[in-house]
Design a protein around this motif. Structure first.
Motif, PDB file in Angstrom:
ATOM      1  N   PHE A 191      97.100  38.219  11.612  1.00 40.22           N
ATOM      2  CA  PHE A 191      97.295  39.304  10.464  1.00 40.22           C
ATOM      3  C   PHE A 191      96.157  39.411   9.651  1.00 40.22           C
ATOM      4  CE2 PHE A 191     101.617  36.884  11.525  1.00 40.22           C
ATOM      5  CZ  PHE A 191     102.022  37.781  12.186  1.00 40.22           C
ATOM      6  N   ASP A 192      96.478  39.270   8.139  1.00 43.06           N
ATOM      7  CA  ASP A 192      95.547  39.666   7.256  1.00 43.06           C
ATOM      8  C   ASP A 192      94.311  38.809   7.237  1.00 43.06           C
ATOM      9  OD1 ASP A 192      97.066  42.007   6.716  1.00 43.06           O
ATOM     10  OD2 ASP A 192      97.627  41.363   4.722  1.00 43.06           O
ATOM     11  N   GLU A 193      94.482  37.688   7.917  1.00 44.48           N
ATOM     12  CA  GLU A 193      93.294  36.602   8.078  1.00 44.48           C
ATOM     13  C   GLU A 193      91.945  37.550   8.602  1.00 44.48           C
ATOM     14  OE1 GLU A 193      94.856  32.224   9.033  1.00 44.48           O
ATOM     15  OE2 GLU A 193      94.346  33.623  10.669  1.00 44.48           O
ATOM     16  N   ALA A 194      92.340  38.354   9.416  1.00 47.84           N
ATOM     17  CA  ALA A 194      91.205  39.379   9.879  1.00 47.84           C
ATOM     18  C   ALA A 194      90.328  40.077   8.755  1.00 47.84           C
ATOM     19  CB  ALA A 194      91.827  40.578  10.901  1.00 47.84           C
ATOM     20  N   TYR A 195      90.923  40.146   7.446  1.00 46.46           N
ATOM     21  CA  TYR A 195      90.153  40.610   6.350  1.00 46.46           C
ATOM     22  C   TYR A 195      89.751  39.527   5.384  1.00 46.46           C
ATOM     23  CZ  TYR A 195      92.861  44.750   8.088  1.00 46.46           C
ATOM     24  OH  TYR A 195      93.285  45.800   8.746  1.00 46.46           O
ATOM     25  N   TYR A 196      90.495  38.596   5.215  1.00 48.47           N
ATOM     26  CA  TYR A 196      90.174  37.531   4.274  1.00 48.47           C
ATOM     27  C   TYR A 196      89.331  36.575   4.612  1.00 48.47           C
ATOM     28  CZ  TYR A 196      94.645  39.547   2.135  1.00 48.47           C
ATOM     29  OH  TYR A 196      95.559  40.343   1.641  1.00 48.47           O
ATOM     30  N   VAL A 197      89.265  36.139   5.985  1.00 45.24           N
ATOM     31  CA  VAL A 197      88.196  35.284   6.340  1.00 45.24           C
ATOM     32  C   VAL A 197      86.887  35.699   6.242  1.00 45.24           C
ATOM     33  CG1 VAL A 197      87.444  33.846   8.302  1.00 45.24           C
ATOM     34  CG2 VAL A 197      89.927  33.826   7.735  1.00 45.24           C
ATOM     35  N   PRO A 198      86.629  37.009   6.715  1.00 44.93           N
ATOM     36  CA  PRO A 198      85.381  37.603   6.749  1.00 44.93           C
ATOM     37  C   PRO A 198      84.736  37.902   5.356  1.00 44.93           C
ATOM     38  CG  PRO A 198      86.669  38.748   8.437  1.00 44.93           C
ATOM     39  CD  PRO A 198      87.621  37.986   7.542  1.00 44.93           C
ATOM     40  N   PHE A 207     107.759  31.687   3.873  1.00 44.01           N
ATOM     41  CA  PHE A 207     106.823  30.695   3.316  1.00 44.01           C
ATOM     42  C   PHE A 207     106.370  30.008   4.001  1.00 44.01           C
ATOM     43  CE2 PHE A 207     106.429  27.028   0.753  1.00 44.01           C
ATOM     44  CZ  PHE A 207     105.942  27.506  -0.629  1.00 44.01           C
ATOM     45  N   PHE A 208     107.024  29.309   5.099  1.00 39.68           N
ATOM     46  CA  PHE A 208     106.145  28.300   6.028  1.00 39.68           C
ATOM     47  C   PHE A 208     104.887  29.105   6.919  1.00 39.68           C
ATOM     48  CE2 PHE A 208     105.371  26.171   9.973  1.00 39.68           C
ATOM     49  CZ  PHE A 208     105.377  24.727   9.426  1.00 39.68           C
ATOM     50  N   VAL A 209     105.215  30.226   7.076  1.00 38.71           N
ATOM     51  CA  VAL A 209     104.114  31.030   7.807  1.00 38.71           C
ATOM     52  C   VAL A 209     102.947  31.326   7.018  1.00 38.71           C
ATOM     53  CG1 VAL A 209     103.559  33.248   8.982  1.00 38.71           C
ATOM     54  CG2 VAL A 209     105.749  32.222   9.756  1.00 38.71           C
ATOM     55  N   HIS A 210     103.310  31.758   5.641  1.00 35.02           N
ATOM     56  CA  HIS A 210     102.156  32.223   4.843  1.00 35.02           C
ATOM     57  C   HIS A 210     101.186  30.588   4.409  1.00 35.02           C
ATOM     58  CE1 HIS A 210     104.003  35.865   4.328  1.00 35.02           C
ATOM     59  NE2 HIS A 210     102.888  36.355   3.708  1.00 35.02           N
ATOM     60  N   GLY A 211     102.152  29.657   4.345  1.00 30.56           N
ATOM     61  CA  GLY A 211     101.664  28.437   4.041  1.00 30.56           C
ATOM     62  C   GLY A 211     100.672  28.021   5.124  1.00 30.56           C
ATOM     63  N   SER A 212     100.648  28.464   6.540  1.00 31.12           N
ATOM     64  CA  SER A 212      99.824  28.295   7.693  1.00 31.12           C
ATOM     65  C   SER A 212      98.662  28.826   7.805  1.00 31.12           C
ATOM     66  CB  SER A 212     101.109  27.889   8.606  1.00 31.12           C
ATOM     67  OG  SER A 212     102.035  27.078   8.307  1.00 31.12           O
ATOM     68  N   LEU A 213      98.367  30.113   7.139  1.00 30.31           N
ATOM     69  CA  LEU A 213      97.500  30.932   7.310  1.00 30.31           C
ATOM     70  C   LEU A 213      96.616  30.998   5.978  1.00 30.31           C
ATOM     71  CD1 LEU A 213      99.639  33.611   9.047  1.00 30.31           C
ATOM     72  CD2 LEU A 213      98.149  31.839  10.137  1.00 30.31           C
ATOM     73  N   ALA A 214      95.647  31.805   6.362  1.00 27.21           N
ATOM     74  CA  ALA A 214      94.417  31.771   5.223  1.00 27.21           C
ATOM     75  C   ALA A 214      94.917  32.930   4.494  1.00 27.21           C
ATOM     76  CB  ALA A 214      93.110  31.878   5.841  1.00 27.21           C
ATOM     77  N   LEU A 215      95.879  32.995   3.839  1.00 29.65           N
ATOM     78  CA  LEU A 215      96.250  34.342   3.202  1.00 29.65           C
ATOM     79  C   LEU A 215      96.165  34.276   1.512  1.00 29.65           C
ATOM     80  CD1 LEU A 215      99.368  35.346   5.383  1.00 29.65           C
ATOM     81  CD2 LEU A 215      97.111  36.126   5.379  1.00 29.65           C
TER      82      LEU A 215
END
Length: 222
Positions: free
Chosen positions: A42-49, A127-135
Motif C-alpha cells: 500500500f502506501d509503504e511504497a511512498y513512505y519508506v522511500p 487497526f491491526f493492519v495499520h499497526g503492522s505496516l510502515a504507515l
C-alpha cells in the motif's frame, strides 16, 4: 448449569489480563510484519522511500508531515533498511496506543470491560493492519489518544492559569498532527468535549471567547 457457566465465566475473567492481551497482540504483530519480506505494501511504497530520503537529508513527499515519516526513518536507522526496520516503529506505537486506550477505557468502564474493549480495538482489522505496516496513522493515533488521556487526567496545578495537563494534552495533539494531518478530526472532538464538559455558560455569547481560546492554544502549540 447456570452456576457452572458462572464459574467458567469467572475463571476466564481471572485469566484474562491486559498484559496478556497486549503480549498476544504484540506477538501477532511481530509475526505479521515479516510479510512481505522484500517489498512494500500500500502506501509503504511512498513512505519508506521518503524515510530513506530523510536519512540522506533529502526532501521528498512534501504532501505529508515530516514527523510521520521520521518515525519510519528512525526504525530504518536503528534496525536496518529491511521489513523489520520499516514496520517495527508502527507496531510499537500500536501497542502503546492500546495501552493508553485501556487507561482511558478504565475511566468509563469496569476493569474487565476495559480489557475487552482494548482487545476489540487491537483485533479490529483496520487497526491491526495499520499497526503492522510502515504507515503514518498509528503514531498519530497514539499521540491523539495520549492527548485525550492527559486531558481526562486534569490536575489542579496550572501554568498561565491553564491546567498543566491541558498544556501536555495540547503538545501531544500537536505531535499527532505533525505525524498525520488527519489529527485535525481529533482536535475537533477534544474541543467539543471541552466545551460540553468544562465550560459553563448561560448564553452563546459567553461561549464564543472560550471557544476561540481553546482553538488558539492548539494552533500556537501546533
Amino acid at each position: 448449569m447456570k452456576k457452572l457457566i458462572q464459574n467458567f465465566y469467572n475463571k476466564i475473567n481471572s485469566f484474562i489480563d491486559i498484559k496478556i492481551v497486549i503480549l498476544v497482540l504484540f506477538g501477532l504483530h511481530i509475526f505479521v510484519i515479516s510479510f512481505p519480506l522484500n517489498s512494500t505494501v500500500f502506501d509503504e511504497a511512498y513512505y519508506v522511500p521518503a524515510a530513506r530520503d530523510i536519512l540522506n537529508l533529502e526532501a521528498s513527499n512534501p504532501e505529508h508531515p515530516f514527523l510521520g515519516k521520521a518515525w519510519i526513518a528512525s526504525g530504518i536507522y536503528l534496525f536496518g533498511d529491511n521489513w523489520f526496520g520499516w514496520r517495527i516503529i508502527s507496531t510499537i506505537f500500536s501497542i502503546l496506543s492500546l495501552t493508553v486506550f485501556y487507561f482511558i477505557s478504565k475511566r468509563f468502564l469496569s476493569k474487565n470491560l476495559a480489557i475487552y474493549a482494548t482487545a476489540i480495538l487491537g483485533f479490529e482489522v483496520m487497526f491491526f493492519v495499520h499497526g503492522s505496516l510502515a504507515l503514518l496513522e498509528v503514531p498519530s493515533i497514539f499521540f491523539a489518544l495520549l492527548s485525550f488521556w492527559l486531558y481526562f487526567e486534569r490536575r489542579e496545578k496550572k501554568i498561565l492559569k491553564i491546567p498543566i495537563f491541558y498544556w501536555l494534552s495540547t503538545i501531544a495533539m500537536a505531535i499527532s498532527f505533525l505525524s498525520k494531518e488527519t489529527a485535525a478530526f481529533y482536535v475537533i472532538i477534544i474541543i467539543f468535549i471541552y466545551i460540553t464538559t468544562r465550560i459553563k455558560f448561560t448564553n452563546y455569547n459567553e461561549l464564543i471567547p472560550k471557544f476561540y481560546k481553546a482553538i488558539l492554544l492548539l494552533i500556537v502549540l501546533a
